[in-house]
Scaffold this active site. Structure first.
Site, mmCIF file in Angstrom:
data_model
loop_
_atom_site.group_PDB
_atom_site.id
_atom_site.type_symbol
_atom_site.label_atom_id
_atom_site.label_comp_id
_atom_site.label_asym_id
_atom_site.label_seq_id
_atom_site.Cartn_x
_atom_site.Cartn_y
_atom_site.Cartn_z
ATOM 1 N N ASP A 212 0.828 -1.210 0.000
ATOM 2 C CA ASP A 212 0.000 0.000 0.000
ATOM 3 C C ASP A 212 0.864 1.262 0.000
ATOM 4 O OD1 ASP A 212 -2.301 1.457 0.013
ATOM 5 O OD2 ASP A 212 -2.824 1.064 2.101
ATOM 6 N N GLY A 213 0.335 2.334 -0.586
ATOM 7 C CA GLY A 213 0.968 3.646 -0.467
ATOM 8 C C GLY A 213 1.681 4.150 -1.707
ATOM 9 N N ASN A 214 1.543 3.437 -2.829
ATOM 10 C CA ASN A 214 2.199 3.912 -4.064
ATOM 11 C C ASN A 214 1.698 5.301 -4.451
ATOM 12 O OD1 ASN A 214 3.342 1.398 -4.201
ATOM 13 N ND2 ASN A 214 2.101 0.664 -5.904
ATOM 14 N N ARG B 186 0.238 7.665 -2.557
ATOM 15 C CA ARG B 186 0.661 8.731 -1.634
ATOM 16 C C ARG B 186 2.141 9.060 -1.811
ATOM 17 N NH1 ARG B 186 -1.671 5.849 3.408
ATOM 18 N NH2 ARG B 186 -2.089 4.303 1.790
ATOM 19 N N TRP B 187 2.934 8.028 -2.056
ATOM 20 C CA TRP B 187 4.381 8.229 -2.283
ATOM 21 C C TRP B 187 4.585 9.162 -3.481
ATOM 22 C CZ3 TRP B 187 7.770 7.186 -6.313
ATOM 23 C CH2 TRP B 187 9.132 7.139 -6.000
ATOM 24 N N HIS C 264 3.427 3.538 -8.807
ATOM 25 C CA HIS C 264 3.302 2.102 -9.100
ATOM 26 C C HIS C 264 4.597 1.566 -9.720
ATOM 27 C CE1 HIS C 264 -0.769 2.263 -7.816
ATOM 28 N NE2 HIS C 264 -1.237 2.927 -8.864
ATOM 29 N N SER D 213 -6.577 -5.543 -6.713
ATOM 30 C CA SER D 213 -7.765 -6.191 -6.159
ATOM 31 C C SER D 213 -8.918 -6.068 -7.152
ATOM 32 C CB SER D 213 -8.146 -5.546 -4.828
ATOM 33 O OG SER D 213 -9.005 -4.451 -5.045
ATOM 34 N N LEU E 274 11.663 -20.036 -4.113
ATOM 35 C CA LEU E 274 10.575 -19.180 -3.657
ATOM 36 C C LEU E 274 9.381 -19.364 -4.578
ATOM 37 C CD1 LEU E 274 9.749 -16.730 -1.762
ATOM 38 C CD2 LEU E 274 10.402 -15.245 -3.663
ATOM 39 N N ARG F 38 1.359 -5.086 5.985
ATOM 40 C CA ARG F 38 0.730 -4.000 5.221
ATOM 41 C C ARG F 38 1.540 -2.736 5.444
ATOM 42 N NH1 ARG F 38 -5.415 -2.917 3.683
ATOM 43 N NH2 ARG F 38 -5.062 -1.091 2.395
ATOM 44 N N ARG G 51 -5.928 -2.528 7.608
ATOM 45 C CA ARG G 51 -7.131 -3.191 7.095
ATOM 46 C C ARG G 51 -6.719 -4.455 6.358
ATOM 47 N NH1 ARG G 51 -8.320 2.115 5.491
ATOM 48 N NH2 ARG G 51 -7.247 1.921 3.498
ATOM 49 N N GLU H 79 -0.359 -13.832 11.676
ATOM 50 C CA GLU H 79 0.044 -12.667 12.458
ATOM 51 C C GLU H 79 0.039 -11.465 11.517
ATOM 52 O OE1 GLU H 79 0.717 -12.767 15.736
ATOM 53 O OE2 GLU H 79 0.342 -14.932 15.765
HETATM 54 C C1 FPP Z 1 -1.669 0.258 -3.531
HETATM 55 O O1 FPP Z 1 -1.251 1.593 -3.463
HETATM 56 C C2 FPP Z 1 -1.008 -0.394 -4.627
HETATM 57 C C3 FPP Z 1 -1.635 -0.923 -5.712
HETATM 58 C C4 FPP Z 1 -3.096 -0.881 -5.891
HETATM 59 C C5 FPP Z 1 -0.877 -1.539 -6.811
HETATM 60 C C6 FPP Z 1 0.280 -2.405 -6.435
HETATM 61 C C7 FPP Z 1 1.114 -2.580 -7.621
HETATM 62 C C8 FPP Z 1 2.442 -2.583 -7.650
HETATM 63 C C9 FPP Z 1 3.296 -2.543 -6.448
HETATM 64 C C10 FPP Z 1 3.086 -2.624 -8.983
HETATM 65 C C11 FPP Z 1 3.953 -3.771 -9.214
HETATM 66 C C12 FPP Z 1 3.300 -5.062 -9.212
HETATM 67 C C13 FPP Z 1 3.567 -6.020 -10.113
HETATM 68 C C14 FPP Z 1 2.989 -7.373 -9.927
HETATM 69 C C15 FPP Z 1 4.412 -5.775 -11.278
HETATM 70 P P1 FPP Z 1 -2.312 2.747 -3.686
HETATM 71 O O2 FPP Z 1 -2.267 3.136 -5.120
HETATM 72 O O3 FPP Z 1 -3.641 2.318 -3.187
HETATM 73 O O4 FPP Z 1 -1.697 3.865 -2.795
HETATM 74 P P2 FPP Z 1 -2.467 4.987 -1.988
HETATM 75 O O5 FPP Z 1 -3.274 4.296 -0.943
HETATM 76 O O6 FPP Z 1 -1.351 5.800 -1.424
HETATM 77 O O7 FPP Z 1 -3.292 5.750 -2.973
#
Ligand code: FPP
Length: 221
Positions: free
Chosen positions: A13-15, A17-18, A30, A58, A124, A166, A172, A185
């Site tokens: 999570d957090g892409n 916001r980053w 992302h 999701s 893995l 998370r 959540r 856990e």
């Molecule tokens: C949640 O952050 C992240 C996602 C919905 C996407 C996750 C995808 C990747 C990490 C890309 C790489 C994955 C693969 C399999 C190549 P958010 O966008 O909900 O962040 P936010 O809550 O800060 O808006």
């Protein structure tokens, strides 16, 4: 814990916001998230992890703006193109969990191919949850039949999770592995996913190893 090692699941999570904190488009977050995934996959076997399941998209993420969905699908294609050879070299078996029928072409065929080419990997097992919903996975298993008890359901869905991580401060479950994490856990940490690295994974495992897992029983005297 399964016989061979730990099953860790990560809600990345957090892409967004980053990226926003840098005034960059969410897609840049992302992209950086994909690099964090690469680092994590590399670090995982050294920490005793044998199965790693990551929440990449999701089934509710289809509600996001079309441009963001397109960027994520492009990233998945990119990941498969760039990582398959490395996964084979490093003994990483890759599978997709989730629905494949709604993914844009040619992604389903690319996923099949990556699964086939990496199937011998023993270091893995990387499971990418894409178009995934824990509730839908349970419903699909029930619809297919022959799931009269816990063992049969678990055999259908996949291995139990030992630890769910998370990132980004949220606490959540968001419909991730809801059956498989019945006795998992949980470790919640503050870095946004693009900043997550081997040291954060090691910290999460240290935290996990301090837990006293009882699976509903009392602590041994
Ligand atoms: C949640 O952050 C992240 C996602 C919905 C996407 C996750 C995808 C990747 C990490 C890309 C790489 C994955 C693969 C399999 C190549 P958010 O966008 O909900 O962040 P936010 O809550 O800060 O808006």
């Amino acid at each position: 814990m399964n016989q061979s090692g730990l099953h860790v699941a990560i809600i990345m999570d957090g892409n967004g916001r980053w990226a926003q904190s840098r005034n960059w488009p969410r897609a840049a977050g992302h992209r950086a998230g994909m690099e964090a995934l690469r680092r994590t996959v590399e670090a995982a076997p050294k920490l005793g992890i044998t199965t790693l399941t990551v929440y990449a998209f999701s089934s509710d993420n289809w509600k996001r703006p079309a441009g963001e969905v397109r960027a994520l699908m492009a990233l998945f294609r990119n990941y498969i193109r760039r990582e398959t050879a490395k996964c084979i070299r490093n003994g990483v078996r890759v599978s997709l969990i989730g629905r494949r029928d709604r993914l844009p072409l040619p992604l389903p065929a690319m996923v099949d191919e990556m699964e086939t080419e990496t199937r011998q990997g023993r270091m893995l097992h990387l499971r990418l949850a894409v178009d995934y919903s824990g509730r839908d996975a349970i419903l699909a298993a029930v619809r297919e039949g022959n799931v009269g008890n816990r063992e049969e359901m678990s055999a259908r869905l996949g291995p139990d999770v030992d630890l769910v991580i998370r990132t980004s401060g949220e606490q959540r479950v968001s419909d991730f592995l809801i059956w498989e994490s019945a006795y998992a856990e949980f470790h919640f940490c503050s870095p946004h996913w693009p900043d997550f690295g081997a040291a954060d994974l090691a910290l999460a495992l240290e935290d996990f190893r301090r837990r006293n897992r009882r699976f509903g029983a009392t602590t041994a005297a």
